[in-house]
Design a protein around this motif. Structure first.
Motif, PDB file in Angstrom:
ATOM      1  N   UNK A 181      -6.570  29.129 -61.191  1.00 24.40           N
ATOM      2  CA  UNK A 181      -6.748  30.641 -60.661  1.00 24.40           C
ATOM      3  C   UNK A 181      -5.166  30.944 -60.102  1.00 24.40           C
ATOM      4  N   UNK A 182      -4.400  30.251 -60.065  1.00 19.68           N
ATOM      5  CA  UNK A 182      -2.790  30.503 -59.671  1.00 19.68           C
ATOM      6  C   UNK A 182      -2.396  31.486 -60.670  1.00 19.68           C
ATOM      7  N   UNK A 183      -2.822  30.853 -62.186  1.00 21.81           N
ATOM      8  CA  UNK A 183      -2.161  31.584 -63.301  1.00 21.81           C
ATOM      9  C   UNK A 183      -2.679  33.272 -63.217  1.00 21.81           C
ATOM     10  N   UNK A 184      -3.894  33.189 -62.762  1.00 17.95           N
ATOM     11  CA  UNK A 184      -4.829  34.427 -62.802  1.00 17.95           C
ATOM     12  C   UNK A 184      -4.202  35.413 -61.981  1.00 17.95           C
ATOM     13  N   UNK A 185      -3.450  34.909 -60.668  1.00 18.52           N
ATOM     14  CA  UNK A 185      -3.178  35.582 -59.708  1.00 18.52           C
ATOM     15  C   UNK A 185      -1.881  36.372 -60.324  1.00 18.52           C
TER      16      UNK A 185
END
Length: 575
Positions: A181-185
Motif C-alpha cells: 500500500x506504500x507503493x500505492x500512496x
RNA sequence: GACUCGCUAGCUCAGCUGGUAGAGCACAUCCCUUUUAAGGAUGGGGUCUUGGGUUCGAACCCCAAGCGGGUCACCA
C-alpha cells in the motif's frame, strides 16, 4: 562485517548457483507479457488468452509439498500464486532444477521469471502452472517477511507486519516490497501532480524552471540553507520559494507560469515539516485573488476526482468533501464565528486583551497583525475540517500582497484550510514598486530587530517591478500537505519516499587503548574518560587548559598516585 | 530545541520484586503431487542500541550517549 546465519546461507546459495552454471544475475532481458493484476482480473472471462504467459516477480512465499510446491510471486501490480511441479519443470532424469535450485537455493525475496499457463486450483485460487523457471536475481538479505490472508471481501490481513517506522523510512525499498500500500500512496501522489500539471497546462499556462541556487532568498519568511560556489566565490542559498522569479517572468510577458518546485527551509521538523518539500506556484496576469479562489476550487475538486473518482475523501475520522463551492470566510468572520467576538474594529490594545481573554499566548513583540494571526491560529484553524477559504489577512504578515482597496490594514490574500491545516496560500500580487520597496524596508527593520525570518530586499526584483508587472494573481499549494490529505497519511514522512533522517551511525565510544593511541599516557586515560570525554574527536575539540584543570581535580578526587601532567602535555593530546 | 515513550533473534513481540534469555513467523535437515497464516518431526540462531555506575550478580535499577516515535515550539 557481521553476517547473520540467514545471510551466510544465502551467500552460499549464490555460490552454489554459480557453480552449477546458473548465473544468479543474468544480463539478458526476460520478456514479460502479463501482470499479476491482469491475470486476476481477466483470466476468468478470457481463459484462452492465458495459455502461454511469461511473468517475472519477487518470490514472496514458498510452500513445499514433496514433488510439488506452491509459491507466490509479486510484481508491481500485486501477488499471484504459482504452482511448481517437479516432473514438469524437470521432464528428464535430472531433477536438480526442482530439488536443488527451486527447493533449496531459491529464497523468499529472490526475483524469478516464469513461463507457463494460468489455471484454477481445487481450492479455487487462480494460479500459474510453471513450465519454465529462470533465476533473475538472488537476494542476499532476508526480507522482514509478513504472512497475509485475504478474506472474502478481498481485505488483506497481514500478520507480524514490518512496522518499525525508523526502518521503514531508512529502507524505503524494503517497506515498499512488504507493504504494497506504500507503493500505492506514492502512485496517488504522482497522480495528484499529473492531474494539476494537466489542468494548468490545459489552461495555457507555461510550466517553467527557475533557479534553486539563489544569491538572495526571498518569497517567503523562513531561514534558508546556505552554501558556497567555489568558482564565483560567493554565498548561495537554496530557495525557500520561487515567487520572485516567477513574477519576473510575468513582467517578461507570459500570461501564466507555474512551477512544481522543491523548496528548502532550515527549520524544525515535524509530521507536517520536512527540510525539503514541494510546492506548486502559479502566477496569472490580469487576475485577482477572487478569480484564484475559483481556480483552486476547480483544480482541487478535479484532483480528488482523478485520484478517487469522487469528491469525498476519507481522512482519519473525517470525510472531506472537495465539491465546489467551498465555504468562504474573511479572517474576521472566521474569528467571530468560532469565538463570538467581532475584532474588526479593535486596536492593538483591545486585540491583546481579547487574546488574553481567549487564553491565546501573546508577548509584547506582537503587533496588530500578529495578534490577529495568533487568535485565528489558536481558535479557528484546527476546527476547519472541510475545505474553507479564509480571506483578507493583516498586512504585516504579507509583504508581497496587494493592499485591500477598502479594508484598512488588510491585504487581498487567502488561504485554503482543510483538515485543520493550510493547503494553499494566494494573493493579488503587489505590483506597485514603490509600495513593494516600502514593505521590504519594513521587513529589513524587523530583521534588524532580530527576526531571522524577515525577508531581504531584492533590488533586481524591484527593478523588474519598476518596468511594470500587470495585475497578477499568485498561488502556492503545498503538494506534500495535499498528498497527505488525498492519501489519508498521518505524517509527511509517509508521502516522501526518503524523508530526512539523521545518519544511522552508532554512538562510537573510544576505549582506553584508543586514548593511549592518541597520545594520552596509559595511567591518565581512565581519568580522561572519567572527565566525560567519550571520543577522540571530543578530546581534540576540548580546550587543553580546561581539560588540564578538570583532570588534575579528578586526580586529587580519585586519590590517584600517578605523575602529574602540565597544561603543555595536555595540549599535546588535544592537538 | 523542550517534554515524553521506545530500542531484546532476520520480522512481530514476551521476559514478574535484579539470579546469565523465550514464543510465533523466517532459517536448516527430513517426510509430503492442488496447498494457502499448508502440515508433521528435529535443529541452529542473541555483544538484550552503546559506554559507565550500583550490586556477589543487571535485559531489568541509576547516570550519560546514539537513533527513532509522539506532543509542543519555529514553520508550509
Amino acid at each position: 562485517m557481521h553476517l547473520s546465519e540467514q545471510e551466510i546461507e544465502r551467500r552460499k546459495s549464490r555460490e552454489e548457483l554459480t557453480n552449477m552454471g546458473i548465473n544468479p544475475y543474468p544480463a539478458e532481458s526476460f520478456d514479460v507479457n502479463v501482470s499479476a493484476q491482469d491475470i486476476k482480473q481477466n483470466y476468468e472471462s478470457d481463459k484462452l488468452n492465458y495459455k502461454n504467459i511469461s511473468i517475472a516477480g519477487r518470490l514472496m512465499s514458498k510452500r513445499i509439498m514433496g514433488k510439488a510446491s506452491f509459491a507466490e510471486i509479486q510484481d508491481s501490480t500485486g501477488r499471484i500464486q504459482i504452482y511448481v511441479n517437479r516432473d514438469e519443470i524437470c521432464p528428464d532424469e535430472d531433477k536438480t532444477l526442482y530439488n536443488t535450485v527451486f527447493k533449496k537455493l531459491l529464497d523468499i525475496g529472490d526475483i524469478i521469471g516464469i513461463k507457463g499457463y494460468v489455471f484454477t486450483t481445487q481450492v479455487g485460487e487462480i494460479s500459474i502452472h510453471v513450465k519454465e523457471l529462470t533465476v533473475l536475481t538472488k537476494s542476499l538479505r532476508p526480507l522482514p517477511i509478513t504472512k497475509e490472508t485475504t478474506d472474502e471481501q478481498g481485505n488483506v490481513k497481514r500478520y507480524d507486519a514490518f512496522t518499525d517506522s525508523e526502518q521503514r523510512y531508512r529502507q524505503r525499498y524494503v517497506d515498499m516490497i512488504v507493504n504494497p500500500e506504500v507503493r500505492n500512496t506514492f502512485k496517488k501522489r504522482t497522480q495528484l501532480v499529473n492531474s494539476m500539471r494537466y489542468f494548468l497546462g490545459n489552461k495555457g499556462y507555461l510550466e517553467v524552471e527557475t533557479p534553486i541556487l539563489q544569491p538572495l532568498y526571498g518569497g517567503a519568511a523562513a531561514r534558508p540553507f546556505k552554501t558556497h560556489h567555489n568558482t564565483l566565490d560567493m554565498t548561495l542559498y537554496l530557495r525557500i520559494a520561487n515567487e520572485l522569479y516567477l513574477k519576473r517572468l510575468i513582467v517578461g510577458g507570459y500570461d501564466g507560469v507555474f512551477e512544481f518546485a522543491k523548496d528548502f527551509r532550515n527549520e524544525g521538523m515535524s509530521r507536517f515539516h520536512n527540510p525539503e518539500f514541494t510546492q506548486v506556484e502559479l502566477y496569472v496576469a490580469y487576475k485577482d485573488y477572487e478569480w484564484m479562489m475559483d481556480l483552486v476550487e476547480e483544480m482541487v475538486e478535479k484532483v480528488a476526482m482523478d485520484i478517487h473518482g469522487t469528491t469525498e475523501v476519507k481522512v482519519g475520522e473525517n470525510i472531506i468533501n472537495f465539491q465546489r463551492p467551498w465555504k468562504r470566510y474573511t479572517m474576521y468572520e472566521a474569528i467571530e464565528h468560532f469565538t463570538g467576538i467581532d475584532i474588526s474594529e479593535m486596536n492593538e490594545e483591545e486585540l491583546r486583551k481579547t487574546a488574553e481573554k481567549l487564553h491565546v499566548p501573546v508577548d509584547d513583540s506582537m503587533g496588530k497583525g500578529k495578534l490577529i494571526d495568533e487568535i485565528f491560529g489558536e481558535k479557528c484553524e484546527a476546527q476547519l475540517i472541510q475545505p474553507t477559504f479564509i480571506t483578507d489577512y493583516p498586512i504585516e504578515m504579507s509583504p508581497l500582497a496587494k493592499k485591500h482597496p477598502t479594508k484598512e490594514g488588510l491585504v487581498e490574500r487567502f488561504e485554503a484550510i482543510c483538515n485543520g491545516k493550510e493547503i494553499c496560500n494566494a494573493f493579488s500580487e503587489l505590483n506597485d514598486p514603490i509600495d513593494q520597496r516600502q514593505r521590504f524596508e519594513e521587513q529589513l527593520e524587523l530583521g534588524k530587530r532580530g527576526d531571522d525570518e524577515a525577508m531581504v530586499l531584492d533590488e533586481d526584483f524591484l527593478r523588474a517591478l519598476e518596468y511594470g508587472m500587470p495585475p497578477t494573481a499568485g498561488l502556492g499549494i503545498g503538494i506534500d500537505r495535499l498528498s497527505m490529505i488525498m492519501t489519508n497519511s498521518n505524517s509527511i514522512q509517509d508521502v516522501l519516499f526518503f524523508p530526512q533522517m539523521k545518519p544511522e551511525k552508532k554512538a562510537k565510544v573510544a576505549t582506553e587503548a584508543d586514548f593511549v593511541e592518541a597520545g594520552v599516557p596509559k595511567e591518565w586515560a581512565p581519568v580522561v574518560m572519567e572527565a566525560g570525554i567519550r571520543t577522540i574527536e571530543e578530546l581534540k575539540d576540548t580546550k587543553h587548559t580546561k581539560l588540564h584543570h578538570q583532570i588534575s581535580g579528578l586526580k586529587k578526587k580519585m586519590k590517584l598516585d600517578i605523575p602529574s601532567v602540565s597544561p603543555e602535555d595536555v595540549k599535546e593530546w588535544t592537538s
